[in-house]
Design a protein around this motif. Structure first.
Motif, PDB file in Angstrom:
ATOM      1  N   ASP A  23       0.797  -1.218   0.000  1.00  0.00           N
ATOM      2  CA  ASP A  23       0.000   0.000   0.000  1.00  0.00           C
ATOM      3  C   ASP A  23       0.829   1.267   0.000  1.00  0.00           C
ATOM      4  O   ASP A  23       0.297   2.337  -0.237  1.00  0.00           O
ATOM      5  CB  ASP A  23      -0.916   0.024   1.223  1.00  0.00           C
ATOM      6  CG  ASP A  23      -2.194  -0.732   0.981  1.00  0.00           C
ATOM      7  OD1 ASP A  23      -2.925  -0.908   1.953  1.00  0.00           O
ATOM      8  OD2 ASP A  23      -2.446  -1.130  -0.162  1.00  0.00           O
ATOM      9  N   ALA A  96      -9.776   7.033   1.399  1.00  0.00           N
ATOM     10  CA  ALA A  96      -9.869   5.739   2.072  1.00  0.00           C
ATOM     11  C   ALA A  96      -9.436   4.615   1.133  1.00  0.00           C
ATOM     12  O   ALA A  96      -9.229   3.490   1.549  1.00  0.00           O
ATOM     13  CB  ALA A  96     -11.294   5.489   2.559  1.00  0.00           C
ATOM     14  N   PHE A  97      -9.333   4.927  -0.140  1.00  0.00           N
ATOM     15  CA  PHE A  97      -8.838   4.006  -1.153  1.00  0.00           C
ATOM     16  C   PHE A  97      -7.564   4.625  -1.708  1.00  0.00           C
ATOM     17  O   PHE A  97      -7.451   5.840  -1.796  1.00  0.00           O
ATOM     18  CB  PHE A  97      -9.877   3.821  -2.259  1.00  0.00           C
ATOM     19  CG  PHE A  97     -11.131   3.187  -1.750  1.00  0.00           C
ATOM     20  CD1 PHE A  97     -11.315   1.828  -1.825  1.00  0.00           C
ATOM     21  CD2 PHE A  97     -12.128   3.959  -1.167  1.00  0.00           C
ATOM     22  CE1 PHE A  97     -12.471   1.234  -1.340  1.00  0.00           C
ATOM     23  CE2 PHE A  97     -13.284   3.384  -0.680  1.00  0.00           C
ATOM     24  CZ  PHE A  97     -13.452   2.014  -0.760  1.00  0.00           C
ATOM     25  N   SER A 100      -7.364   8.838  -5.221  1.00  0.00           N
ATOM     26  CA  SER A 100      -8.617   8.853  -5.972  1.00  0.00           C
ATOM     27  C   SER A 100      -8.743  10.122  -6.789  1.00  0.00           C
ATOM     28  O   SER A 100      -8.303  11.196  -6.374  1.00  0.00           O
ATOM     29  CB  SER A 100      -9.820   8.687  -5.039  1.00  0.00           C
ATOM     30  OG  SER A 100      -9.886   9.730  -4.095  1.00  0.00           O
ATOM     31  N   GLN A 130      -7.064   0.366  -4.416  1.00  0.00           N
ATOM     32  CA  GLN A 130      -7.683  -0.562  -3.473  1.00  0.00           C
ATOM     33  C   GLN A 130      -7.906   0.105  -2.115  1.00  0.00           C
ATOM     34  O   GLN A 130      -7.262   1.089  -1.777  1.00  0.00           O
ATOM     35  CB  GLN A 130      -6.781  -1.781  -3.289  1.00  0.00           C
ATOM     36  CG  GLN A 130      -6.464  -2.491  -4.581  1.00  0.00           C
ATOM     37  CD  GLN A 130      -7.698  -3.036  -5.270  1.00  0.00           C
ATOM     38  OE1 GLN A 130      -8.460  -3.776  -4.674  1.00  0.00           O
ATOM     39  NE2 GLN A 130      -7.909  -2.666  -6.530  1.00  0.00           N
ATOM     40  N   LYS A 131      -8.810  -0.454  -1.345  1.00  0.00           N
ATOM     41  CA  LYS A 131      -9.061   0.033   0.014  1.00  0.00           C
ATOM     42  C   LYS A 131      -7.747   0.028   0.788  1.00  0.00           C
ATOM     43  O   LYS A 131      -6.978  -0.928   0.707  1.00  0.00           O
ATOM     44  CB  LYS A 131     -10.088  -0.874   0.708  1.00  0.00           C
ATOM     45  CG  LYS A 131     -10.361  -0.518   2.132  1.00  0.00           C
ATOM     46  CD  LYS A 131     -11.671   0.185   2.252  1.00  0.00           C
ATOM     47  CE  LYS A 131     -12.034   0.391   3.710  1.00  0.00           C
ATOM     48  NZ  LYS A 131     -12.195   1.777   4.029  1.00  0.00           N
ATOM     49  N   ASN A 132      -7.463   1.100   1.486  1.00  0.00           N
ATOM     50  CA  ASN A 132      -6.222   1.189   2.243  1.00  0.00           C
ATOM     51  C   ASN A 132      -6.083  -0.021   3.158  1.00  0.00           C
ATOM     52  O   ASN A 132      -7.020  -0.402   3.849  1.00  0.00           O
ATOM     53  CB  ASN A 132      -6.164   2.492   3.044  1.00  0.00           C
ATOM     54  CG  ASN A 132      -6.033   3.697   2.150  1.00  0.00           C
ATOM     55  OD1 ASN A 132      -5.555   3.609   1.020  1.00  0.00           O
ATOM     56  ND2 ASN A 132      -6.449   4.845   2.640  1.00  0.00           N
ATOM     57  N   THR A 147     -17.194  -2.212  -6.154  1.00  0.00           N
ATOM     58  CA  THR A 147     -17.347  -0.838  -5.665  1.00  0.00           C
ATOM     59  C   THR A 147     -18.831  -0.478  -5.552  1.00  0.00           C
ATOM     60  O   THR A 147     -19.703  -1.250  -5.950  1.00  0.00           O
ATOM     61  CB  THR A 147     -16.638   0.175  -6.592  1.00  0.00           C
ATOM     62  OG1 THR A 147     -17.430   0.387  -7.770  1.00  0.00           O
ATOM     63  CG2 THR A 147     -15.239  -0.295  -6.978  1.00  0.00           C
TER      64      THR A 147
END
Length: 175
Positions: A23, A96-97, A100, A130-132, A147
């Motif tokens: 990440d 949060a992703f 973005s 992707q989601k963190n 999503t």
């Protein structure tokens, strides 16, 4: 029993380290430097996002869409990705992703149609990673639509798109 506990702890630590590197550091090291995109094209039926230059695609990415992707987004809760011409008008580096880019949905027409039906058109449609914390699952997560109507790519791909797509870039989303 003791070895089983140690093995489980080692697995948890390895997964945590993998999530950290996937990440944060790894995408920045692996993402390619690309020329600036003049436009972005999304073809929902192909599950592809294309970076465009001189009217031609020069990079493509596999995407995941909303959980009910067929058709144009009509209201907030329908889990559809909008279709039409929009702009990627601002970016969120603290999403949060993993990064973005905001799609300028709803436009005036989308808003008017939703109002006529007495519903909210929704909003906050993004192109994102992707989601963190789950970036290490990127390739796996791209195999289905997950999503709420956004356009998702892997974190490494999002790093490339982030650098290649300036604010104000047109995005066309086709069926």
């Amino acid at each position: 029993m003791r070895y089983r506990v140690v093995a489980i702890l080692l697995i948890v630590l390895a997964l945590g380290a993998g999530a950290y590197f996937a990440d944060t550091r790894l995408p920045a090291m692996l993402a390619a430097e690309l020329p600036k995109a003049e436009a972005v094209l999304v073809i929902k039926g192909e599950r592809k996002l294309y970076l465009m230059r001189d009217g031609q695609p020069y990079r493509e990415y596999r995407i995941a869409l909303g959980g009910d992707p067929a058709g144009h987004k009509r209201e907030e809760v329908d889990q559809r990705t909008p279709e039409g011409d929009y702009l990627l008008d601002w970016r969120n580096p603290k999403s949060a992703f993993h990064l973005s880019l905001h799609v300028s949905y709803p436009n005036e027409n989308d808003q008017a149609q939703a109002e006529a039906r007495g519903v909210s058109p929704g909003g906050m449609i993004m192109v994102h990673g992707q989601k963190n914390g789950l970036g290490w699952l990127g390739g796996l997560l791209q195999r289905w639509d997950w999503t709420d109507g956004c356009i998702a790519v892997t974190n490494v791909e999002m790093e490339e798109i982030w650098r290649a797509v300036p604010d104000g870039t047109p995005i066309r989303i086709e069926p």
